[in-house]
Design a protein around this motif. Structure first.
Motif, PDB file in Angstrom:
ATOM      1  N   GLN A  70       0.860  -1.183   0.000  1.00  0.00           N
ATOM      2  CA  GLN A  70       0.000   0.000   0.000  1.00  0.00           C
ATOM      3  C   GLN A  70       0.896   1.231   0.000  1.00  0.00           C
ATOM      4  O   GLN A  70       1.777   1.363   0.840  1.00  0.00           O
ATOM      5  CB  GLN A  70      -0.884   0.001   1.240  1.00  0.00           C
ATOM      6  CG  GLN A  70      -1.818   1.169   1.312  1.00  0.00           C
ATOM      7  CD  GLN A  70      -2.712   1.099   2.535  1.00  0.00           C
ATOM      8  OE1 GLN A  70      -2.954   0.038   3.074  1.00  0.00           O
ATOM      9  NE2 GLN A  70      -3.186   2.233   2.973  1.00  0.00           N
ATOM     10  N   ASP A  92      -3.572  -1.090  -9.678  1.00  0.00           N
ATOM     11  CA  ASP A  92      -4.279  -0.778  -8.438  1.00  0.00           C
ATOM     12  C   ASP A  92      -5.218  -1.951  -8.160  1.00  0.00           C
ATOM     13  O   ASP A  92      -6.211  -2.150  -8.861  1.00  0.00           O
ATOM     14  CB  ASP A  92      -5.062   0.526  -8.596  1.00  0.00           C
ATOM     15  CG  ASP A  92      -5.584   1.066  -7.277  1.00  0.00           C
ATOM     16  OD1 ASP A  92      -5.591   0.313  -6.283  1.00  0.00           O
ATOM     17  OD2 ASP A  92      -5.992   2.230  -7.267  1.00  0.00           O
ATOM     18  N   THR A 100      -3.352   0.597  -3.508  1.00  0.00           N
ATOM     19  CA  THR A 100      -2.892  -0.706  -3.053  1.00  0.00           C
ATOM     20  C   THR A 100      -2.455  -1.465  -4.287  1.00  0.00           C
ATOM     21  O   THR A 100      -3.277  -1.786  -5.132  1.00  0.00           O
ATOM     22  CB  THR A 100      -4.032  -1.457  -2.338  1.00  0.00           C
ATOM     23  OG1 THR A 100      -4.489  -0.642  -1.260  1.00  0.00           O
ATOM     24  CG2 THR A 100      -3.547  -2.783  -1.794  1.00  0.00           C
TER      25      THR A 100
END
Length: 78
Positions: free
Chosen positions: A15, A32, A77
């Motif tokens: 992250q 992502d 993330t």
């Protein structure tokens, strides 16, 4: 940044603040994984030995981080 390099090499998921990996995502080097997920807002701590004798480079980094996080950039993330 070691974690970013590990993610780029496919070692695992990490992250990061979006501004750290935005170019990698745009170039397709990273994806992502959870684009609709946002972490809970929280406190970020920066640790350094002392304000007395604080190096200008450390002060510049702290100012940059405050500016970036104050803009409430979402986290990616990857």
């Amino acid at each position: 940044m070691a974690l970013r390099l590990a993610a780029l090499r496919g070692v695992g998921a990490c992250q990061f603040p979006t501004f750290v990996v935005a170019e990698d995502i745009a170039a397709g080097r990273l994806i992502d994984l959870l684009p609709d997920w946002l972490p809970k807002a929280g406190i970020i701590h920066a640790m350094f030995p002392s304000k007395r004798g604080l190096l200008p480079s450390v002060r510049a980094l702290l100012d940059f981080l405050v500016e970036q996080y104050a803009a409430k950039q979402p986290l990616a993330t990857v």
